[in-house]
Design an enzyme around this catalytic site. Structure first.
Site, PDB file in Angstrom:
ATOM      1  N   HIS A 243       0.832  -1.218   0.000  1.00 41.26           N
ATOM      2  CA  HIS A 243       0.000   0.000   0.000  1.00 41.26           C
ATOM      3  C   HIS A 243       0.862   1.262   0.000  1.00 41.26           C
ATOM      4  O   HIS A 243       0.802   2.085  -0.908  1.00 41.26           O
ATOM      5  CB  HIS A 243      -0.867   0.041   1.266  1.00 41.26           C
ATOM      6  CG  HIS A 243      -1.756  -1.138   1.487  1.00 41.26           C
ATOM      7  ND1 HIS A 243      -2.889  -1.361   0.753  1.00 41.26           N
ATOM      8  CD2 HIS A 243      -1.683  -2.154   2.396  1.00 41.26           C
ATOM      9  CE1 HIS A 243      -3.493  -2.455   1.187  1.00 41.26           C
ATOM     10  NE2 HIS A 243      -2.777  -2.954   2.189  1.00 41.26           N
TER      11      HIS A 243
HETATM   12  C1  BDR Z   1      -3.162   0.903   5.265  1.00 39.83           C
HETATM   13  O1  BDR Z   1      -3.388   0.487   6.598  1.00 39.83           O
HETATM   14  C2  BDR Z   1      -2.216  -0.038   7.162  1.00 39.83           C
HETATM   15  O2  BDR Z   1      -2.481  -1.286   7.692  1.00 39.83           O
HETATM   16  C3  BDR Z   1      -1.172  -0.036   6.086  1.00 39.83           C
HETATM   17  O3  BDR Z   1       0.088   0.341   6.620  1.00 39.83           O
HETATM   18  C4  BDR Z   1      -1.666   0.963   5.082  1.00 39.83           C
HETATM   19  O4  BDR Z   1      -1.199   2.263   5.376  1.00 39.83           O
HETATM   20  C5  BDR Z   1      -3.879  -0.035   4.320  1.00 39.83           C
HETATM   21  O5  BDR Z   1      -5.243  -0.009   4.577  1.00 39.83           O
END
Ligand code: BDR
Ligand code: CA
Length: 314
Positions: A243
């Site tokens: 992500h």
């Molecule tokens: C986001 O939430 C976190 O768990 C990850 O680091 C990312 O920023 C994804 O939904």
């Protein structure tokens, strides 16, 4: 061109860690003015620890790291140990950090930096809940027009949600903060789940990290080995979604990403849909566009860039 001056606001998290490593490995493209930590994936004490572990892994112990807000603006903190493990950075065994945390509060660092640097030159890169950024905008509304752009990971349209059926984690944890940031008037680029779920660390891609043979490549592969079990079980996907590295990759190679300039509003009140990014992808309202909402990326070139840059680190 001079490197872009950035502040990374983060809650590491294995994918945050990779985003930070990519930025630190790319000094010709980005200059990391500081890293501000926020409560999110795990409590603040751990995110501030993990950010320092990552900078030491990268050989950048001189990076300025600041602790910020330890809870959302008006809600109880929700964390994601079920994804990231108890430490937030489960997977590799890495030494406890020895580099210091700065004394200044993260929110004051953000404000002071935006006021000190020429207007329109500093990019904010939030990778977690938007509490620090919103708190800075609330405390110092004058900074909004000084921000070059905010490139953040958060939200979803086609993928809808990951922490609830309708909300992505970063926005869900502090929707009031997200509403402030999305309404601030600063140029905004959003990396929602729609694109990050296409940045999948398949087995060959993770093998390529490991094969770099440096400590960083091996640690990233081990982080991914840990992090992927959640998405494999939930979505049956081919590997862990990176992500947050979409944010730092966008600053280095924006041509790898495509999206639409649209209106995005944040749902704060509904019990069912709290934290939803109501994205007018199809242009069915006359609400003013406030964000470049990314929908796609060139995944092969994204991973080639990432692997190439991680090879530069110890
Ligand atoms: C986001 O939430 C976190 O768990 C990850 O680091 C990312 O920023 C994804 O939904
Ligand atoms: Ca994150």
């Amino acid at each position: 061109m001079n490197p872009a001056k950035i502040i990374i606001d983060t809650d590491p998290g294995q994918d945050d860690a990779v985003a930070i490593l990519l930025a630190l490995a790319s000094p010709e493209d980005v200059e990391v003015l500081g890293i501000t930590c926020v409560a999110g994936n795990v409590p603040l004490e751990l995110t501030a620890r993990n950010a320092r572990i990552v900078c030491e892994l990268a050989g950048f112990p001189q990076t300025k790291i600041f602790a910020g807000c330890d809870r959302p603006l008006g809600r109880t903190l929700v964390t994601a140990e079920h994804v990231h493990g108890k430490s937030g950075l489960d997977g590799p065994v890495l030494p406890e950090p020895t580099m210091p945390l700065q004394d200044t509060h993260a929110v004051d660092f953000i404000i002071d930096t935006l006021r000190a640097e020429p207007a329109g030159t500093v990019t904010l890169c939030p990778l977690g809940p938007l509490t620090n950024i919103a708190a800075a905008l609330q405390k110092a509304p004058d900074i909004a027009e000084r921000i070059k752009q905010i490139v953040l990971m958060g939200g979803a349209y086609f993928e809808v949600g990951n922490i609830t059926p309708t909300a992505e984690f970063n926005i869900y944890v502090d929707p009031e903060a997200a509403r402030i940031v999305f309404g601030a008037g600063a140029p905004l680029v959003v990396m929602p789940l729609d694109v990050t779920h296409k940045a999948l660390v398949t087995t060959p891609r993770n093998d390529a990290f490991r094969a770099l043979g440096n400590a960083t490549g091996i640690a990233v592969a081990e982080m991914t080995d840990f992090f992927e079990r959640f998405d494999l079980a939930k979505y049956g996907s081919e590997g862990a979604p990176l992500h947050d590295p979409c944010v730092t990759a966008y600053l280095i190679a924006p041509h790898l990403f495509s999206g639409r300039h649209i209106n995005v509003e944040i749902e704060c009140d509904s019990d069912l849909c709290r934290g939803m990014t109501v994205a007018d992808w199809w242009g069915v309202t006359d609400r003013k566009p406030n964000a470049l909402f990314i929908g796609d990326l060139d995944a092969d070139h994204f991973f080639a860039l990432l692997t190439d840059r991680l090879a530069r680190l110890p």
